[in-house]
Design an enzyme around this catalytic site. Structure first.
Site, PDB file in Angstrom:
ATOM      1  CB  SER A  84      33.438  40.802  38.944  1.00 51.57           C
ATOM      2  OG  SER A  84      32.300  40.420  39.677  1.00 51.57           O
ATOM      3  CB  ALA A  85      37.802  43.819  39.451  1.00 50.87           C
TER       4      ALA A  85
END
Length: 416
Positions: A84-85
């Site tokens: 995930s970012a």
């Protein structure tokens, strides 16, 4: 030199300058975005070499706040695993309020997030990360070993629907895959007063919600709009896509999430019929999120799937607006209406309105505009309250509002 967990520019005599600079710039941006706030979260993100979890990606790219590295897709090209970012990871960890010494369960492995958690809980705490995909857990285990966090991370290959019963109870549970429901195991394996942070999909749109356990129910304590890869296994429940315009490169469709079966042919014809416009007089700033408005619309309308479109569809004038996350769209038989904006005399203000198509376009567009005005007048300064109760809970024991029924739970959305 070897990487030492916890190493920062302050406590290392000779850090790897280029990588450390990337981390420092990332952290500064996360602070500016409001995603990283507490000193422990800031220190964890400043110290971890997250690029090691995505060797296929450019190193600098992995430190961009909004970059999510896709690590696996299924046979249909659907993303099923990712790192995930950084912004999303920091946001969820802040929502969870992780403290030293805690036992934390992560559902959906990637390696990086578990290592951040392990750094924060320290040697007196422990992190269990579980994923259904052995390829994913192997990557997570490799990352934990490479960074030295394997000492307080346990990696399990199992269906996250069932949690990690052999390691429960937990002070915190963080789910890093999109979930359409909350299985009983997640509640029962969480200590009373513990926090569950989960990207919960409600009628098509996903928000990462921080819940606090109160007996058999969960009570929200904040939420943020987000996007995650879908859950696999027993809890899998994917959106359906109804294509309304299938020309390659300019596709337009409706994402359906337990919505009534639509009049597909009628809606396809409606989309290509002349549009009608209705405007609300309500304005928003250019950088102002519409997520709370959209949740209000979800609360008051029964049939509100999400309109999705490729950028070329807007360029050709087939739709007035598009968003990667989808736009709430009111559907009535063979007619539809969706939210949009137009510029005002103020370059930083945009007026909210509705575009309608089909025989009932004017009527449903005006109904949607009325609710935009209600939100502005009565709820704009408020945030919705979300509670999760076990399936079968009688209506009179639920708060008054919109109730979404799932196999395991009843999700109640209310407004002040």
């Amino acid at each position: 030199m070897d990487y030492v967990p916890g190493m920062t520019t302050e406590n290392s005599a000779a850090p790897c300058t280029s990588e450390q600079q990337l981390r420092d710039v990332m952290v500064q941006r996360l602070i500016e975005l409001g995603a990283a706030r507490s000193p422990r979260v800031v220190a964890a993100f400043r110290s971890l070499p997250r690029h090691l979890a995505a060797p296929e990606a450019d190193i600098a790219k992995t430190y961009e706040p909004e970059f999510a590295a896709i690590t696996k897709t299924d046979e249909n090209g659907v993303d099923i695993s990712s790192v995930s970012a950084p912004r999303v990871q920091a946001m969820q960890i802040e929502q969870a309020d992780i403290q030293p010494g805690m036992r934390v369960l992560e559902i959906g492995s990637g390696g990086v997030n578990a290592a951040y958690l392990a750094e924060i809980v320290g040697d007196q705490g422990h992190v269990v990360t579980v994923d259904i995909d052995r390829d994913v857990t192997q990557r997570a285990a490799d990352f934990a070993k490479a960074t030295g966090y394997d000492r307080n991370i346990t990696v399990l290959t199992a269906d996250g629907e069932h949690g990690a019963p052999g390691h429960a109870p937990f002070d915190r549970i963080i789910v890093t895959v999109q979930a359409a429901d909350i299985p009983p195991a997640w509640i029962h394996q969480l200590n009373e007063g513990g926090r569950l942070v989960v990207p919960l999909r409600v009628r098509g749109m996903t928000r990462t919600v921080a819940f606090v356990r109160d007996g058999e129910r969960l009570v929200s304590d904040g939420f943020e709009l987000c996007g995650f890869v879908p859950m696999q296994g027993a809890g899998e429940n994917r959106l359906r896509l109804l294509l309304l315009h299938d020309i390659e490169g300019e596709e337009i469709g409706l994402r359906l999430d337990d919505h009534p079966e639509p009049d597909a042919e009628g809606l396809r014809a409606a989309l290509h019929a002349p549009r009608v416009e209705a405007w609300s007089g309500v304005t928003v700033a250019g950088d102002e999120s519409k997520e709370h408005l959209d949740l209000w619309l979800t609360t008051v309308f029964d049939n509100l799937p999400l309109l999705t479109a490729k950028p070329a569809a807007r360029a050709r004038g087939l739709v007035a607006s598009f968003s990667p996350l989808g736009i709430p769209t009111l559907v009535e038989g063979d007619s539809l209406a969706y939210r949009t904006v137009r510029p005002t005399d103020d370059p930083d203000r945009f007026e909210l309105g509705v575009i309608g198509h089909g025989p009932c376009a004017q009527e449903i567009a005006e109904r949607m505009v009325e609710q935009i005005q209600v939100w502005d007048q009565e709820h704009r300064s408020h945030r919705a309250h979300i509670e999760v109760h076990p399936a079968g809970t009688p209506d009179d024991r639920l708060p008054a509002g919109r109730v979404i029924d799932r196999p395991h739970t009843r999700v109640a959305i209310t407004w002040p």
